[in-house]
Design a protein around this motif. Structure first.
Motif, short mmCIF file in Angstrom:
data_model
loop_
_atom_site.label_atom_id
_atom_site.label_comp_id
_atom_site.label_asym_id
_atom_site.label_seq_id
_atom_site.Cartn_x
_atom_site.Cartn_y
_atom_site.Cartn_z
N LEU A 402 4.36 -11.93 3.35
CA LEU A 402 3.27 -11.15 1.79
C LEU A 402 3.93 -9.85 1.82
O LEU A 402 3.37 -9.36 1.62
CB LEU A 402 1.83 -11.27 2.32
N MET A 403 5.20 -9.85 3.07
CA MET A 403 5.70 -8.82 2.81
C MET A 403 6.78 -8.96 1.11
O MET A 403 7.26 -9.80 0.77
CB MET A 403 7.07 -8.77 4.03
N LEU A 404 7.02 -7.89 0.26
CA LEU A 404 7.47 -7.44 -0.46
C LEU A 404 8.50 -6.46 -0.45
O LEU A 404 9.09 -5.70 0.07
CB LEU A 404 6.62 -6.70 -1.64
N THR A 405 9.88 -7.02 -1.26
CA THR A 405 11.17 -6.23 -1.19
C THR A 405 11.61 -5.57 -2.76
O THR A 405 11.52 -4.38 -2.75
CB THR A 405 12.44 -6.96 -1.46
N TYR A 406 10.39 -6.39 -3.48
CA TYR A 406 10.33 -5.11 -4.51
C TYR A 406 9.86 -3.71 -4.95
O TYR A 406 8.82 -3.54 -4.18
CB TYR A 406 9.26 -6.08 -5.53
N GLU A 407 10.14 -3.04 -5.51
CA GLU A 407 9.34 -1.19 -5.20
C GLU A 407 9.16 -0.63 -6.44
O GLU A 407 9.20 -1.14 -7.55
CB GLU A 407 10.72 -0.30 -5.14
N PHE A 408 7.15 -0.78 -5.88
CA PHE A 408 7.08 -0.68 -7.03
C PHE A 408 7.02 1.02 -8.44
O PHE A 408 7.59 2.06 -7.60
CB PHE A 408 4.83 -0.83 -7.12
N PRO A 409 7.25 0.47 -9.47
CA PRO A 409 7.75 2.43 -10.38
C PRO A 409 6.14 3.46 -9.69
O PRO A 409 4.89 2.54 -9.21
CB PRO A 409 7.28 2.07 -11.23
N ALA A 410 7.11 4.71 -9.83
CA ALA A 410 5.82 5.27 -9.54
C ALA A 410 5.50 5.66 -10.62
O ALA A 410 5.50 5.53 -11.53
CB ALA A 410 6.10 7.08 -9.39
N TRP A 411 4.73 6.12 -10.14
CA TRP A 411 2.84 6.76 -11.55
C TRP A 411 3.33 8.39 -12.27
O TRP A 411 3.42 8.55 -11.29
CB TRP A 411 1.29 6.31 -11.27
N SER A 412 3.45 7.90 -13.54
CA SER A 412 4.52 9.49 -13.77
C SER A 412 3.49 10.29 -14.65
O SER A 412 2.14 10.36 -15.08
CB SER A 412 5.10 9.31 -14.76
N THR A 413 3.21 11.77 -13.96
CA THR A 413 1.72 12.62 -14.35
C THR A 413 2.55 14.02 -14.99
O THR A 413 1.75 14.52 -15.60
CB THR A 413 0.45 13.07 -13.91
N VAL A 414 3.67 13.73 -15.48
CA VAL A 414 4.62 15.43 -15.13
C VAL A 414 4.36 15.70 -17.00
O VAL A 414 3.78 14.85 -17.97
CB VAL A 414 5.90 14.77 -15.03
N GLY A 415 3.68 16.90 -17.18
CA GLY A 415 2.79 17.36 -18.91
C GLY A 415 1.70 17.03 -19.51
O GLY A 415 1.86 17.41 -20.47
N LYS A 416 1.13 16.03 -18.65
CA LYS A 416 0.13 15.63 -19.04
C LYS A 416 -1.07 16.59 -19.12
O LYS A 416 -1.56 17.38 -17.65
CB LYS A 416 -0.26 14.65 -18.72
N ALA A 417 -1.85 17.29 -19.73
CA ALA A 417 -3.21 18.02 -19.38
C ALA A 417 -4.02 16.88 -19.71
O ALA A 417 -4.01 15.71 -20.21
CB ALA A 417 -3.34 18.76 -20.75
N GLU A 418 -5.40 17.68 -18.29
CA GLU A 418 -6.61 17.68 -18.32
C GLU A 418 -7.76 16.88 -19.44
O GLU A 418 -7.41 18.30 -20.43
CB GLU A 418 -7.20 17.56 -16.97
N ILE A 419 -8.47 16.04 -19.77
CA ILE A 419 -9.01 15.84 -20.63
C ILE A 419 -10.22 16.54 -20.34
O ILE A 419 -10.72 17.16 -19.68
CB ILE A 419 -9.17 14.11 -21.28
#
Length: 511
Positions: A402-419
């Motif tokens: 089940l080990m995976l070499t694929y790297e999942f992209p980071a989740w970007s939160t830059v510059g977003k205001a809270e609702i």
């Protein structure tokens, strides 16, 4: 972050699985994610008990199987029903070994209660707080197990998918707002129910259908979402927004249902009276309220011994007393409330979903046990059996593949205001009102199709907000609730035959 086994949810299903796999593999890492504190779950609020065949002189597997099939109204999977009920006593004994305490009778045996749809007394219980007691005992065992980590106040945003396989989740740390990749060899969803979609529910605030929505977005199979069980006897209290459950065991103890005129009406609908299955009792109450233009019906306990009642149902007794209701002299006002989802994420007999490496158990799963209507107290039993089935399936399988070499992209939160919280509150209440008024105990196609369009519009609006604003748990919960609502409506539109908890007005006892 990486876990060998990642479990999302800290109810009885997730905790028992974590305990078994951690003890079997003491060198492997088991991580439990919960979006609240570790003891908060649907399990905690289960009053009734565990339905299990203990007294084999008067009871039998065959009787329990038949009761389950009758309650499920032709939609159960008979093989699954037989499997769960026959394995039940072994799983119950494990609970006892882990320290869960259940009420005993004067002879020293388990005090077996009777609930709606059961032909025999077979419900083991701890007063009227069975779920709380089970949660307490298992959490104590989990706390002693060194290779289990519980991450409180962490919210699973979405499944990590690659090549149609699941490798964990994107995880929101609610304490600091950071989002990280949490990879796992196996991921198990034990995320509970969907009650907040309706608002008027016996479920806690955390029951927002997150696991179902995540699985749907990952193209996993979902089934039987139209089968929503309404508990017949939630306390009617117009002064409170909270919904307090009056356990079905109270009717099993001998309480009567009466309308405002004092008529004991349940025998007008079913020969079993108050102990008919929940779908029939809820639908019967609905008709009484509609015909008499009343707000509630009543649970009459005045003929019962108050000391015995208090001993069996101390929480219910004290709650009624706090509201000025003396159960020895006054009837308890009750009304149906959303209680349980009989459908959910499709799994096989080993808890496997249609997505590789992803499993599900507990209320978020559709196992085939409940069919169109869950038999009372079969849910804790189902959770125990399927967590054990998942454990036995994955215990003998290697993690290396089940080990995976694929790297999942980071989740970007830059510059977003809270609702704005007020916006989320308004839209949540809007959704809940639409569901209560149009997708409740009784439905019709015209209302379903009309409300479907409104909720699709709401989904499109919220989706825009989701991509523009900072990710928060309330925003994601609203998004998940909307998706769950649309799944319920879609399957309601497509089901033509009434059965169990599903009822359209054109062919039913209401007409």
């Amino acid at each position: 972050m990486r876990a060998d086994y990642l479990i999302i949810g800290s109810g009885v299903a997730g905790l028992t699985l974590a305990l078994k796999i951690a003890n079997y593999y003491p060198g492997r890492k088991v991580v439990i994610i919960t979006k609240s504190e570790k003891g908060e779950s649907n399990t905690k609020y289960a009053q009734g008990g565990v339905a299990v065949v203990i007294n084999e002189i008067e009871d039998s597997f065959d009787k329990h199987i038949q009761d389950t099939l009758i309650a499920g109204d032709g939609i159960c999977d008979p093989e699954i029903v037989e499997m769960v009920i026959s394995e039940g006593p072994r799983r119950f004994r494990e609970l006892v070994l882990w320290g869960a305490k259940f009420d005993k009778n004067p002879d020293g045996g388990f005090d077996l209660g009777k609930e709606g749809g059961h032909s025999e007394n077979r419900v083991v219980h701890h007063k009227d707080q069975t779920g709380f007691e089970i949660e307490r005992a298992i959490l104590k065992q989990v706390g002693r197990t060194k290779n289990i980590t519980i991450l409180e106040y962490h919210f699973a945003l979405d499944l990590l998918m690659h090549d149609k396989k699941c490798y964990g989740v994107y995880l929101l740390n609610e304490n600091d707002g950071t989002i990280e990749v949490c990879e796992a060899g196996y991921t198990i969803l034990a995320t509970g129910g969907i009650g907040q979609v309706y608002g008027h529910t016996t479920n806690p605030e955390i029951a927002t259908g997150d696991g179902i929505a995540m699985t749907y977005r990952a193209k996993g199979r979902i089934k039987d979402m139209e089968f929503i069980q309404f508990h017949p006897t939630a306390l009617y209290d117009k002064t409170s927004s909270d919904t307090f459950l009056i356990s079905e065991a109270v009717r099993g103890f001998g309480a009567f249902l009466r309308n405002s005129a004092g008529h004991r009406f349940m025998f007008d609908y079913d020969a079993r009276g108050e102990l008919a299955s929940r779908d029939i009792v809820s639908q019967s109450i609905y008709k009484e309220l509609k015909e008499n233009q009343e707000k509630c019906v009543y649970l009459d306990c005045t003929h019962l011994n108050p000391e015995d009642f208090n001993r069996h149902f101390p929480m219910i007794y004290s709650h009624c007393k706090s509201l000025g209701i003396d159960i020895a002299k006054e009837w308890i006002p009750v009304i149906p409330a959303q209680h349980y989802l009989c459908g959910g994420i499709m799994v096989d007999k080993n808890g496997k979903t249609s997505i590789e490496h992803l499993f599900a158990c507990g209320e978020c799963s559709r196992t085939g046990l409940h069919g169109a209507n869950r038999l009372a107290s079969n849910s804790l039993l189902e959770a125990l059996v399927f967590s054990d089935r998942i454990f036995k399936y994955i215990a003998g399988r290697s993690l290396i593949s089940l080990m995976l070499t694929y790297e999942f992209p980071a989740w970007s939160t830059v510059g977003k205001a809270e609702i704005a919280p007020d916006y989320l509150k308004q839209k949540k209440e809007e959704l809940q009102l639409l569901m209560r008024e149009n997708v409740g105990i009784v439905r019709n196609d015209a209302d379903l199709i009309a409300v479907q369009k409104k909720i699709v519009d709401l989904q499109e609006e919220v989706e825009v907000k989701y991509h523009k604003h900072k990710v928060t748990t309330p925003l994601c919960e609203l998004r998940n609730m909307i998706q769950v609502a649309l799944l319920i409506i879609d399957e309601s539109v497509h089901r033509s035959k009434n059965c169990g908890g599903f009822l359209k007005v054109n062919d039913c006892l209401i007409s």
